[in-house]
Design an enzyme around this catalytic site. Structure first.
Site, PDB file in Angstrom:
ATOM      1  CG  ASP A  83      -1.823   1.192   1.306  1.00 36.15           C
ATOM      2  OD1 ASP A  83      -1.695   2.103   0.464  1.00 36.15           O
ATOM      3  OD2 ASP A  83      -2.679   1.226   2.211  1.00 36.15           O
ATOM      4  CG  ASN A 107       0.305   3.162 -13.725  1.00 34.77           C
ATOM      5  OD1 ASN A 107      -0.297   3.891 -14.504  1.00 34.77           O
ATOM      6  ND2 ASN A 107      -0.221   2.030 -13.267  1.00 34.77           N
ATOM      7  CE1 TYR A 157      -6.641  10.386 -11.578  1.00 29.52           C
ATOM      8  CE2 TYR A 157      -7.410  12.010 -13.169  1.00 29.52           C
ATOM      9  CZ  TYR A 157      -6.686  10.873 -12.870  1.00 29.52           C
ATOM     10  OH  TYR A 157      -6.000  10.208 -13.866  1.00 29.52           O
ATOM     11  CE  LYS A 216      -3.093  10.773 -11.804  1.00 32.12           C
ATOM     12  NZ  LYS A 216      -2.022   9.766 -11.693  1.00 32.12           N
TER      13      LYS A 216
END
Length: 259
Positions: A69, A97, A163, A167
């Protein structure tokens, strides 16, 4: 493993989040180009193991699966350490990734929900990169680090505030890391994919897929190997003078006028 062109022959690579479609696609392309690959996963152990078996059985490539994790800083460091130990003390490429993409309205979002995304998508990138760079700077020859960002880093979508913000931060982390690690021969870049196809996507989100196909000049969704190809390039000698760059892989959607 028999490579397509051997661009990554002799390299040892760690791909995080390799239990998912994009991660598996990246890991398979690295192996096809001659790299020994460590596939990290959190929950997708079976899928990662299947990919690793495919690498070993298709020409005798080398592959290892590690589970962790990555919201835990020490787990990040352990995964990097295990990858390097398996690689004979070397780690030449890291692909960050691993990530999550939940949907949530911003007005009702809690700090815990925000942190769950940021810790996975951004903090793990910081910790894994820092750990990998320590190995790369001491092995001679440096290495490459590639973060998987998103076109949502600059083009926000509804319900994706956490999100998109994570990013965007990943892109800036790569630029900052490129600036500070360059003197050690370590290159750091990002790949920003558009919509990548996965099993069941067309059935689950038919209107979204149709909109994307109409918007993309190439007329199709991306494939995991499209992202893999970009990562192979950035880890190869062909990109030896490329660092701090965000490589957009979206079939041309970002070129579409917004007005």
């Amino acid at each position: 493993m028999s490579g397509l062109s051997g661009l990554l022959e002799g390299q040892v690579a760690l791909v995080t989040g390799a239990g998912g479609g994009i991660g598996r696609g990246i890991a398979l392309r690295f192996a096809q180009e001659g790299a020994a690959v460590v596939l990290h996963c959190r929950t997708g152990v079976e899928a990662a193991e299947e990919a690793a078996r495919g690498i070993r059985e298709s020409g005798g490539g080398r592959a290892l699966v590690v589970q962790a994790d990555l919201t835990d800083e020490e787990a990040c460091r352990r995964v990097v350490r295990e990858a390097a130990e398996w690689g004979g003390g070397r780690l030449t490429a890291l692909v960050n990734n691993a990530g999550v993409q939940p949907t949530r309205e911003l007005p009702g979002m809690t700090v815990a929900q925000w942190r769950a995304v940021v810790d996975t998508n951004l903090s793990s990138v910081f910790a894994c990169t820092q750990a990998a760079a320590e190995i790369m700077r001491g092995q001679g020859g440096g290495g490459s680090v590639t973060h998987i960002a998103s076109i949502e880093a600059s083009r926000p979508a509804p319900l994706h505030a956490h999100y998109s913000a994570s990013k965007a931060a990943v892109v800036m982390h790569a630029r900052s890391a490129a600036l500070e690690y360059g003197r050690f021969g370590i290159r750091v870049n990002t790949v920003s994919p558009g919509l990548i196809d996965r099993e069941g996507l067309a059935e689950a989100w038919p209107e979204g897929v149709r909109r994307w196909e109409r918007a993309a000049p190439t007329g199709r969704l991306g494939r995991p190997e499209d992202v893999g190809d970009a990562c192979v390039f950035l880890a190869s000698r062909l990109a030896s003078w490329v660092t701090g760059h965000d490589l957009v892989v979206d079939g041309g959607v970002s070129a579409r006028p917004t007005w």
